[in-house]
Design a protein around this motif. Structure first.
Motif, PDB file in Angstrom:
ATOM      1  N   VAL A  13       0.826  -1.205   0.000  1.00 18.44           N
ATOM      2  CA  VAL A  13       0.000   0.000   0.000  1.00 18.44           C
ATOM      3  C   VAL A  13       0.866   1.264   0.000  1.00 18.44           C
ATOM      4  N   ARG A  14       1.927   1.267   0.808  1.00 18.84           N
ATOM      5  CA  ARG A  14       2.732   2.481   0.958  1.00 18.84           C
ATOM      6  C   ARG A  14       3.676   2.627  -0.230  1.00 18.84           C
ATOM      7  N   SER A  15       3.888   3.892  -0.669  1.00 18.22           N
ATOM      8  CA  SER A  15       4.730   4.096  -1.854  1.00 18.22           C
ATOM      9  C   SER A  15       6.186   3.715  -1.574  1.00 18.22           C
ATOM     10  N   ASP A  16       6.625   3.817  -0.317  1.00 19.24           N
ATOM     11  CA  ASP A  16       8.002   3.377  -0.018  1.00 19.24           C
ATOM     12  C   ASP A  16       7.977   2.038   0.742  1.00 19.24           C
ATOM     13  N   SER A  17       7.126   1.151   0.269  1.00 17.92           N
ATOM     14  CA  SER A  17       6.939  -0.146   0.907  1.00 17.92           C
ATOM     15  C   SER A  17       8.226  -0.974   0.935  1.00 17.92           C
ATOM     16  N   ARG A  18       8.534  -1.470   2.124  1.00 16.17           N
ATOM     17  CA  ARG A  18       9.726  -2.319   2.274  1.00 16.17           C
ATOM     18  C   ARG A  18       9.433  -3.719   1.763  1.00 16.17           C
ATOM     19  N   THR A  19       8.184  -4.135   1.884  1.00 17.22           N
ATOM     20  CA  THR A  19       7.785  -5.450   1.357  1.00 17.22           C
ATOM     21  C   THR A  19       7.997  -5.483  -0.160  1.00 17.22           C
ATOM     22  N   ASP A  20       7.574  -4.416  -0.818  1.00 16.28           N
ATOM     23  CA  ASP A  20       7.720  -4.318  -2.273  1.00 16.28           C
ATOM     24  C   ASP A  20       9.199  -4.341  -2.674  1.00 16.28           C
ATOM     25  N   ALA A  85       2.786  -8.676   0.392  1.00 13.87           N
ATOM     26  CA  ALA A  85       1.768  -8.002   1.209  1.00 13.87           C
ATOM     27  C   ALA A  85       2.351  -7.710   2.584  1.00 13.87           C
ATOM     28  N   PRO A  86       2.190  -6.481   3.063  1.00 12.60           N
ATOM     29  CA  PRO A  86       2.650  -6.194   4.432  1.00 12.60           C
ATOM     30  C   PRO A  86       1.798  -6.944   5.449  1.00 12.60           C
ATOM     31  N   TYR A  87       2.347  -7.141   6.607  1.00 14.83           N
ATOM     32  CA  TYR A  87       1.641  -7.803   7.716  1.00 14.83           C
ATOM     33  C   TYR A  87       0.747  -6.780   8.387  1.00 14.83           C
ATOM     34  N   TRP A  88      -0.542  -6.924   8.190  1.00 15.10           N
ATOM     35  CA  TRP A  88      -1.513  -5.992   8.772  1.00 15.10           C
ATOM     36  C   TRP A  88      -2.482  -6.773   9.655  1.00 15.10           C
ATOM     37  N   ASP A  89      -2.624  -6.356  10.867  1.00 10.52           N
ATOM     38  CA  ASP A  89      -3.633  -6.934  11.766  1.00 10.52           C
ATOM     39  C   ASP A  89      -3.570  -8.461  11.759  1.00 10.52           C
ATOM     40  N   LEU A  90      -2.372  -8.972  11.923  1.00  6.73           N
ATOM     41  CA  LEU A  90      -2.084 -10.419  11.950  1.00  6.73           C
ATOM     42  C   LEU A  90      -2.307 -11.098  10.607  1.00  6.73           C
ATOM     43  N   SER A  91      -2.565 -10.316   9.567  1.00  8.01           N
ATOM     44  CA  SER A  91      -2.913 -10.911   8.284  1.00  8.01           C
ATOM     45  C   SER A  91      -2.306 -10.081   7.146  1.00  8.01           C
ATOM     46  N   THR A 131       6.599 -10.810   2.858  1.00  4.41           N
ATOM     47  CA  THR A 131       5.943  -9.901   3.792  1.00  4.41           C
ATOM     48  C   THR A 131       6.965  -9.256   4.717  1.00  4.41           C
ATOM     49  N   THR A 132       6.560  -8.122   5.306  1.00  2.00           N
ATOM     50  CA  THR A 132       7.354  -7.537   6.382  1.00  2.00           C
ATOM     51  C   THR A 132       6.409  -7.163   7.511  1.00  2.00           C
ATOM     52  N   ALA A 133       6.934  -7.227   8.734  1.00  3.87           N
ATOM     53  CA  ALA A 133       6.123  -6.979   9.918  1.00  3.87           C
ATOM     54  C   ALA A 133       6.793  -5.941  10.807  1.00  3.87           C
ATOM     55  N   GLY A 134       5.944  -5.150  11.456  1.00  5.60           N
ATOM     56  CA  GLY A 134       6.458  -4.159  12.395  1.00  5.60           C
ATOM     57  C   GLY A 134       7.028  -4.810  13.637  1.00  5.60           C
ATOM     58  N   GLY A 135       6.382  -5.878  14.080  1.00  2.00           N
ATOM     59  CA  GLY A 135       6.832  -6.626  15.249  1.00  2.00           C
ATOM     60  C   GLY A 135       7.186  -8.051  14.857  1.00  2.00           C
ATOM     61  N   PRO A 136       6.960  -9.019  15.738  1.00  5.50           N
ATOM     62  CA  PRO A 136       7.236 -10.405  15.368  1.00  5.50           C
ATOM     63  C   PRO A 136       6.180 -10.931  14.384  1.00  5.50           C
ATOM     64  N   LEU A 167      10.509  -4.569  12.156  1.00  9.61           N
ATOM     65  CA  LEU A 167      10.965  -3.360  11.455  1.00  9.61           C
ATOM     66  C   LEU A 167      10.540  -2.069  12.144  1.00  9.61           C
ATOM     67  N   ASP A 168       9.507  -2.114  12.971  1.00 17.25           N
ATOM     68  CA  ASP A 168       9.034  -0.886  13.617  1.00 17.25           C
ATOM     69  C   ASP A 168       9.346  -0.855  15.112  1.00 17.25           C
ATOM     70  N   VAL A 169      10.203  -1.748  15.555  1.00 18.80           N
ATOM     71  CA  VAL A 169      10.493  -1.825  16.986  1.00 18.80           C
ATOM     72  C   VAL A 169      11.784  -1.060  17.273  1.00 18.80           C
TER      73      VAL A 169
HETATM   74  C1  FMN Z   1      -2.885  -0.954   9.157  1.00 20.73           C
HETATM   75  C2  FMN Z   1      -1.615  -1.576   9.696  1.00 20.73           C
HETATM   76  C3  FMN Z   1      -1.695  -2.729  10.465  1.00 20.73           C
HETATM   77  C4  FMN Z   1      -0.522  -3.310  10.982  1.00 20.73           C
HETATM   78  N1  FMN Z   1      -0.629  -4.432  11.737  1.00 20.73           N
HETATM   79  C5  FMN Z   1       0.502  -5.006  12.232  1.00 20.73           C
HETATM   80  C6  FMN Z   1       0.423  -6.192  13.025  1.00 20.73           C
HETATM   81  O1  FMN Z   1      -0.645  -6.751  13.279  1.00 20.73           O
HETATM   82  N2  FMN Z   1       1.585  -6.710  13.515  1.00 20.73           N
HETATM   83  C7  FMN Z   1       2.809  -6.150  13.237  1.00 20.73           C
HETATM   84  O2  FMN Z   1       3.824  -6.694  13.667  1.00 20.73           O
HETATM   85  N3  FMN Z   1       2.899  -5.035  12.463  1.00 20.73           N
HETATM   86  C8  FMN Z   1       1.794  -4.453  11.972  1.00 20.73           C
HETATM   87  N4  FMN Z   1       1.897  -3.323  11.194  1.00 20.73           N
HETATM   88  C9  FMN Z   1       3.228  -2.798  10.821  1.00 20.73           C
HETATM   89  C10 FMN Z   1       3.647  -3.305   9.442  1.00 20.73           C
HETATM   90  O3  FMN Z   1       3.576  -4.719   9.375  1.00 20.73           O
HETATM   91  C11 FMN Z   1       5.070  -2.914   9.072  1.00 20.73           C
HETATM   92  O4  FMN Z   1       5.266  -1.525   9.193  1.00 20.73           O
HETATM   93  C12 FMN Z   1       5.428  -3.382   7.661  1.00 20.73           C
HETATM   94  O5  FMN Z   1       6.822  -3.406   7.498  1.00 20.73           O
HETATM   95  C13 FMN Z   1       4.803  -2.511   6.613  1.00 20.73           C
HETATM   96  O6  FMN Z   1       5.226  -2.933   5.336  1.00 20.73           O
HETATM   97  P1  FMN Z   1       5.550  -1.907   4.154  1.00 20.73           P
HETATM   98  O7  FMN Z   1       6.821  -1.178   4.502  1.00 20.73           O
HETATM   99  O8  FMN Z   1       5.713  -2.818   2.984  1.00 20.73           O
HETATM  100  O9  FMN Z   1       4.368  -0.993   4.022  1.00 20.73           O
HETATM  101  C14 FMN Z   1       0.739  -2.729  10.693  1.00 20.73           C
HETATM  102  C15 FMN Z   1       0.803  -1.562   9.919  1.00 20.73           C
HETATM  103  C16 FMN Z   1      -0.358  -0.978   9.417  1.00 20.73           C
HETATM  104  C17 FMN Z   1      -0.259   0.281   8.580  1.00 20.73           C
END
Ligand code: FMN
Length: 188
Positions: A13-20, A85-91, A131-136, A167-169
């Motif tokens: 979704v994000r223009s500077d997506s790390r997943t992409d 696809a980024p990791y959003w809301d466990l999915s 995928t990439t995740a902010g946390g685990p 990545l967000d920790v």
């Molecule tokens: C709407 C939304 C929901 C998210 N949900 C989670 C989550 O459930 N667990 C987690 O670890 N990170 C979560 N994150 C953080 C993203 O997984 C993380 O920033 C990821 O690297 C984003 O990928 P991108 O750089 O490709 O956009 C969420 C971020 C957004 C914007």
């Protein structure tokens, strides 16, 4: 296979997506001819009752010429598939579920045997999930779901997960983690 058709399903979704970024390193490594579907711009429609009825009627008639079946036909014909696809809301973002709803067409990507068991009709031998995740990262409701669909319903025997997490920790160097993942892909 030099001219294999690699389908890139981009749910970032994000223009500077790390997943992409990571997915593009994988695509470069895979070679072939990548064909990208940017889901945010694909104009996908959810299945309203009207669309569902029309779709069911066409499937019963085995008439797949309607443009509503184009994404399913493209998915069926790919030699290799990369889903990012980024990791959003466990999915993953809802747009990816919308895509799956659109491509899961009985008679094109999957059919049922006389015993009622699903049998896959897709050409691809491998599906990658990036995928990439902010946390685990917990794969159950994203990669786990895609893997079950691919193997048990679409007939794609091999799946693989590429992920970067934390990545967000605070205290974790996101750029270094992404670069390390890309270097890992380049060594594949
Ligand atoms: C709407 C939304 C929901 C998210 N949900 C989670 C989550 O459930 N667990 C987690 O670890 N990170 C979560 N994150 C953080 C993203 O997984 C993380 O920033 C990821 O690297 C984003 O990928 P991108 O750089 O490709 O956009 C969420 C971020 C957004 C914007």
């Amino acid at each position: 296979m030099q001219d294999k058709k690699v389908l890139y399903i981009n749910a970032c979704v994000r223009s500077d997506s790390r997943t992409d970024r990571i997915a593009r390193a994988l695509l470069a490594r895979l070679g072939g001819i990548p064909e990208e579907v940017r889901l945010a711009e694909a104009g996908l429609q959810p299945l309203s009752e009207e669309r569902l009825n029309r779709r069911t009627r066409l499937i019963e008639q085995e008439d797949y010429s309607d443009p509503m079946f184009d994404p399913a036909r493209q998915f069926q014909a790919a030699d290799e598939i990369v889903v990012a696809a980024p990791y959003w809301d466990l999915s993953f973002p809802a747009i990816l579920k919308l895509y799956l709803e659109n491509i899961y067409v009985t008679g094109l990507v999957s059919e049922y045997t006389e015993e009622g068991m699903p049998r896959g009709l897709c050409r691809a031998r491998k599906l990658w999930y990036v995928t990439t995740a902010g946390g685990p990262y917990v794969p159950d409701f994203s990669y786990g779901y895609l893997r079950t669909l691919a193997k048990d319903y679409f007939g794609i025997p091999e799946t693989a997960l590429i992920h970067a997490e934390m990545l967000d920790v605070e205290g974790f160097d996101a750029e270094a983690l992404v670069d390390a993942k890309i270097a890992e892909i380049q060594r594949l």
